[in-house]
Write an enzyme that holds these catalytic residues in place. Sequence first.
Site, PDB file in Angstrom:
ATOM      1  N   GLY A 129     -11.658  39.684 101.931  1.00 34.82           N
ATOM      2  CA  GLY A 129     -10.849  38.478 101.822  1.00 34.82           C
ATOM      3  C   GLY A 129     -10.885  37.665 103.097  1.00 34.82           C
ATOM      4  O   GLY A 129      -9.924  37.692 103.889  1.00 34.82           O
ATOM      5  N   TYR A 130     -11.972  36.958 103.323  1.00 29.04           N
ATOM      6  CA  TYR A 130     -12.115  36.112 104.507  1.00 29.04           C
ATOM      7  C   TYR A 130     -12.084  34.633 104.128  1.00 29.04           C
ATOM      8  O   TYR A 130     -11.157  33.909 104.456  1.00 29.04           O
ATOM      9  CB  TYR A 130     -13.424  36.442 105.240  1.00 29.04           C
ATOM     10  CG  TYR A 130     -13.342  37.564 106.238  1.00 29.04           C
ATOM     11  CD1 TYR A 130     -12.373  38.564 106.145  1.00 29.04           C
ATOM     12  CD2 TYR A 130     -14.256  37.661 107.291  1.00 29.04           C
ATOM     13  CE1 TYR A 130     -12.301  39.589 107.056  1.00 29.04           C
ATOM     14  CE2 TYR A 130     -14.195  38.686 108.217  1.00 29.04           C
ATOM     15  CZ  TYR A 130     -13.220  39.643 108.104  1.00 29.04           C
ATOM     16  OH  TYR A 130     -13.160  40.661 109.012  1.00 29.04           O
ATOM     17  N   GLU A 246     -21.379  43.079 109.559  1.00 27.06           N
ATOM     18  CA  GLU A 246     -21.825  42.247 108.447  1.00 27.06           C
ATOM     19  C   GLU A 246     -23.099  41.511 108.795  1.00 27.06           C
ATOM     20  O   GLU A 246     -24.014  41.392 107.986  1.00 27.06           O
ATOM     21  CB  GLU A 246     -20.736  41.237 108.067  1.00 27.06           C
ATOM     22  CG  GLU A 246     -21.142  40.345 106.901  1.00 27.06           C
ATOM     23  CD  GLU A 246     -20.089  39.322 106.511  1.00 27.06           C
ATOM     24  OE1 GLU A 246     -20.289  38.666 105.480  1.00 27.06           O
ATOM     25  OE2 GLU A 246     -19.092  39.185 107.227  1.00 27.06           O
ATOM     26  N   GLU A 384     -27.543  27.832 110.013  1.00 23.41           N
ATOM     27  CA  GLU A 384     -27.200  26.943 111.128  1.00 23.41           C
ATOM     28  C   GLU A 384     -26.498  27.719 112.241  1.00 23.41           C
ATOM     29  O   GLU A 384     -26.769  27.525 113.433  1.00 23.41           O
ATOM     30  CB  GLU A 384     -26.311  25.794 110.634  1.00 23.41           C
ATOM     31  CG  GLU A 384     -27.010  24.777 109.750  1.00 23.41           C
ATOM     32  CD  GLU A 384     -27.200  25.238 108.314  1.00 23.41           C
ATOM     33  OE1 GLU A 384     -27.869  24.531 107.539  1.00 23.41           O
ATOM     34  OE2 GLU A 384     -26.674  26.320 107.957  1.00 23.41           O
TER      35      GLU A 384
END
Length: 397
Positions: A129-130, A246, A384
């Site tokens: 949940g970010y 991650e 990016e």
Amino acid sequence: MDLSFSKEELAFRDEVREFIAKNLTEDVKRMQRLTPSALSEKPVFASWHAALSKKGWVSPYWPKQHGGTGWTPAQRYIFETECGKAGTPSLLPFGVHMVGPVIIKFGSEQQKAFYLPRIVSGEDYWCQGYSEPGSGSDLASLKTRAVRDGDHYVVNGTKIWTTHAHFANRMFALVRTADTPKRQEGISFLLIDMTTKGISTRPIITIGGDHEVNQVFFDDVRVPVENRIGEENKGWTYAKYLLEFERGASFRAARFRRQLGELKRLNAKTGNGAGGDASIATRIAEAEIDVDALEMIELKLLSDVQAGRNPGPVSSVLKLRGTEIFQTLTRIGVDIIGTNALVWEPRRPLYSLNEAAVLPDDELAVLPAHLDGRAHTIFGGTSEIQHEIVAKQMLGL
């Protein structure tokens, strides 16, 4: 840079190969091939997770006292490479690779004792949940709020692009617990039971046709304070630590080589000859060179880690190039099958259709995988962002 493996490491490689041959069934391999989304669903990886858990190989990157393997970096590389060659399902990363390391480093002893064994066994299925509407790369702008009420936080707000939230029974989430001049200082890290009253999930169907992501809503959701990781308002520290895992290095060259082999066979079949379409064959050869270069970066990373050197921002290079190569390979696949890419199969999952599909197995997931792959250069840190990291930390710009 030392590229050679020792006798012991080669023996370990043989052990891994034997384990895969014994535990990876043809049915599971087919299910994995027909999974176009980035992550395998539980029916695909469940038996593989169970076999790894029984062997003690679920969490290679954890300390041994918490259920890790105690492997060297070379052993971890060998294991990932052999899994890539064999086409094993990918285990869900949110538990083993993300929240697990955070709990190990920052969690209480009670949290470690409760959550870590459940991650290893597969009993808990986690989601992340970010991101929120308007808060993706600018994560510190998140607005989901948790207000202290005695021994609980009352959580209100929403999370979006929440992968596998419709399967998950647990979520690790960033929530705002204070309004501070520096936005990062008012965020806390909560572990949330997804069965709690007030949580609802709305599916988001991707352009590839899969239900992979969701929007999750919190309406006066009560979360015990004991489910907070570390200190209140210090969640940004724990979130940054998690992002190291991650966005961290994963060894993908072996899986790409397997994908290249599949493209060569598909090109030979549709091109009605051993070489297939010559222009496609040239593009495959160019992609193969890119995979060779990626593999050398992976081996350089392995050599650095083995020698005790900090690899630095090379993980950004691997993430950047890995996602770009994946998109190139799926684009080639679409071009190989040509007009067959116009055939759309709306039913999911592709590996368990009740009726035969119009396309054969080796073409069925080609377009959905290509469409799903558009997101690979976005999630886990956009290209990016990776370019900025490389420019600042490697090139000094």
